[in-house]
Motif scaffolding. Structure first.
Motif, short mmCIF file in Angstrom:
data_model
loop_
_atom_site.label_atom_id
_atom_site.label_comp_id
_atom_site.label_asym_id
_atom_site.label_seq_id
_atom_site.Cartn_x
_atom_site.Cartn_y
_atom_site.Cartn_z
N PHE A 63 -4.32 3.40 -0.34
CA PHE A 63 -4.98 4.66 -0.68
C PHE A 63 -5.82 5.19 0.48
O PHE A 63 -5.86 6.40 0.74
CB PHE A 63 -5.87 4.48 -1.92
CG PHE A 63 -5.09 4.28 -3.19
CD1 PHE A 63 -3.79 4.75 -3.32
CD2 PHE A 63 -5.66 3.61 -4.27
CE1 PHE A 63 -3.07 4.57 -4.50
CE2 PHE A 63 -4.95 3.44 -5.46
CZ PHE A 63 -3.66 3.91 -5.57
N ILE A 64 -6.48 4.29 1.21
CA ILE A 64 -7.33 4.74 2.31
C ILE A 64 -6.50 5.36 3.41
O ILE A 64 -6.87 6.39 4.00
CB ILE A 64 -8.21 3.57 2.85
CG1 ILE A 64 -9.22 4.07 3.87
CG2 ILE A 64 -7.35 2.47 3.43
CD1 ILE A 64 -10.26 5.02 3.31
N SER A 66 -3.59 6.83 2.99
CA SER A 66 -3.09 8.11 2.47
C SER A 66 -4.13 9.21 2.64
O SER A 66 -3.79 10.34 3.01
CB SER A 66 -2.73 7.96 0.99
OG SER A 66 -1.69 7.01 0.82
N ILE A 67 -5.38 8.89 2.40
CA ILE A 67 -6.45 9.88 2.55
C ILE A 67 -6.61 10.28 4.01
O ILE A 67 -6.73 11.47 4.34
CB ILE A 67 -7.78 9.33 1.99
CG1 ILE A 67 -7.67 9.15 0.46
CG2 ILE A 67 -8.94 10.26 2.33
CD1 ILE A 67 -8.84 8.40 -0.15
N LEU A 71 -5.98 14.00 5.64
CA LEU A 71 -7.00 14.72 6.39
C LEU A 71 -6.45 15.22 7.73
O LEU A 71 -6.65 16.38 8.11
CB LEU A 71 -8.21 13.82 6.63
CG LEU A 71 -9.09 13.51 5.41
CD1 LEU A 71 -10.07 12.39 5.73
CD2 LEU A 71 -9.83 14.75 4.95
N LEU A 96 -2.02 15.13 0.17
CA LEU A 96 -2.55 13.92 -0.45
C LEU A 96 -1.80 13.58 -1.74
O LEU A 96 -1.38 12.43 -1.95
CB LEU A 96 -4.03 14.08 -0.76
CG LEU A 96 -4.72 12.87 -1.40
CD1 LEU A 96 -4.68 11.67 -0.47
CD2 LEU A 96 -6.16 13.20 -1.79
N LEU A 100 0.36 10.21 -2.25
CA LEU A 100 -0.12 9.27 -3.27
C LEU A 100 0.93 9.02 -4.35
O LEU A 100 1.03 7.90 -4.87
CB LEU A 100 -1.40 9.80 -3.92
CG LEU A 100 -2.69 9.66 -3.12
CD1 LEU A 100 -3.86 10.25 -3.90
CD2 LEU A 100 -2.96 8.20 -2.75
#
Length: 336
Positions: A63-64, A66-67, A71, A96, A100
């Motif tokens: 998840f980190i 992907s963020i 960005l 995102l 995700l």
């Protein structure tokens, strides 16, 4: 999931979110973004097979990551001269959500996905869907074909994209209902047959969601069986495989063995084939196991022969398939 499922689902998602801004380019954006986490497959070009197995669906599926990627890509897309009238926040949410969805979907099968890396190496695996399920693919694929070929209005295109995504979503729920039914029935039957176990796993057999492969056991060995949602029998036909962990102590490459054990999350056995040490990862099922309950496991690795393991996951997945195997799968699905 397989690459075609990712491409078509991503294309539908791109059309649903950004079609009004990007037109048909949204299909390409969605397909590429949704497939982006699988860039980690290139690690197989230089990493040994066990390390590449752990790298796949690892940090690129967290998840980190992907963020962070969302960005960076949102900033790049927004600063382009032709940004299609989408502000930064719209680009960020589009990118995102699309990435995700890949991470979440990959966790639905038995390989495992590193949602929490680099903070935790634990893998998430819900074991709901087989890695290549044509009954999941058919919905976004059909929607994609219409979106590519038809000259529809924006509203009609959105309807088709939502249709592809919505039907795929409901199919996943349908598969989850199957898993709940199978787990309730199988665990009750294991209890009746006085089978003790500390490790339990159920996952669909290949290419469908009605016949399920079951593994239950302890550190000394595992029972395997196949169970259909249409089964009426009140008894499980179980087959035992000893773990034989002591054999792995003889392996020449202990670092490799430890990587394989970590990859398998305790669902493994060892055996000797003549004079060759073999490591089996039980999660990926048996080669036509519903037809031959003593069949070899689909994932097998030779710890002492590292040059013979380039396709460790793939080589046994569909080995031995023919018309008879397909017929036997159909009969077993029906509960025969």
């Amino acid at each position: 999931m397989d690459i075609l499922t990712h491409l078509t689902l991503g294309a539908c998602l791109g059309e649903a979110i950004a079609g009004r801004y990007l037109g048909k380019r949204a299909l390409v954006w969605g397909a590429v973004l949704h497939s982006l986490p699988d860039i980690d497959v290139i690690t197989a070009l230089w990493l040994p097979t066990p390390a590449a197995l752990l790298a796949h669906r690892g940090i690129t599926h967290s998840f980190i990551t992907s963020i962070i990627i969302a960005l960076l890509l949102a900033t790049f897309a927004y600063r382009r001269p032709h940004n299609a009238g989408m502000n930064w926040s719209k680009w960020f949410l589009f990118i995102l959500i699309t990435i995700l969805l890949h991470d979440i979907l990959d966790a639905s099968n038995n390989y495992g996905t590193g949602w929490w890396e680099p903070f935790s190496s634990g893998r998430v695996a819900f074991n709901i869907i087989y890695v290549a399920d044509p009954f999941l693919l058919m919905w976004p694929l059909s929607a994609c074909l219409v979106l590519l070929l038809a000259k529809n209005s924006v509203i009609r295109r959105r309807i088709w994209s939502i249709f592809g995504l919505g039907m795929a979503f409901f199919y996943v729920l349908y598969c989850g209902a199957h898993k709940k039914i199978v787990d309730q029935r199988v665990t009750e039957l294991l209890k009746r047959q006085k089978i003790t176990y500390s490790h339990y796993m159920s996952t669909p057999a290949p290419l469908q969601n009605w016949l399920w492969y079951i593994v239950a056991g302890t550190d000394s060995g595992y029972y395997t069986t196949y169970y259909s949602v249409f089964d009426k029998e009140e008894h499980l036909s179980l087959h035992y495989f000893p773990r034989n962990a002591y054999l792995l102590a003889r392996a020449k490459h202990q670092a490799t063995v430890q990587q394989l054990i970590r990859f398998s999350p305790q669902f493994y056995t060892a055996e000797m084939r003549k004079d060759t040490l073999v490591f089996n990862d039980l999660r990926f099922g048996q080669i036509i196991g519903w037809q031959n309950p003593r069949a070899a496991f689909a994932f097998y690795y030779f710890p002492d022969q590292p040059n013979h393991n380039k396709l460790a996951v793939q080589r046994g997945r569909l080995a031995g398939w023919n018309k008879q195997a397909v017929r036997s799968l159909y009969r077993r699905i029906r509960g025969e």
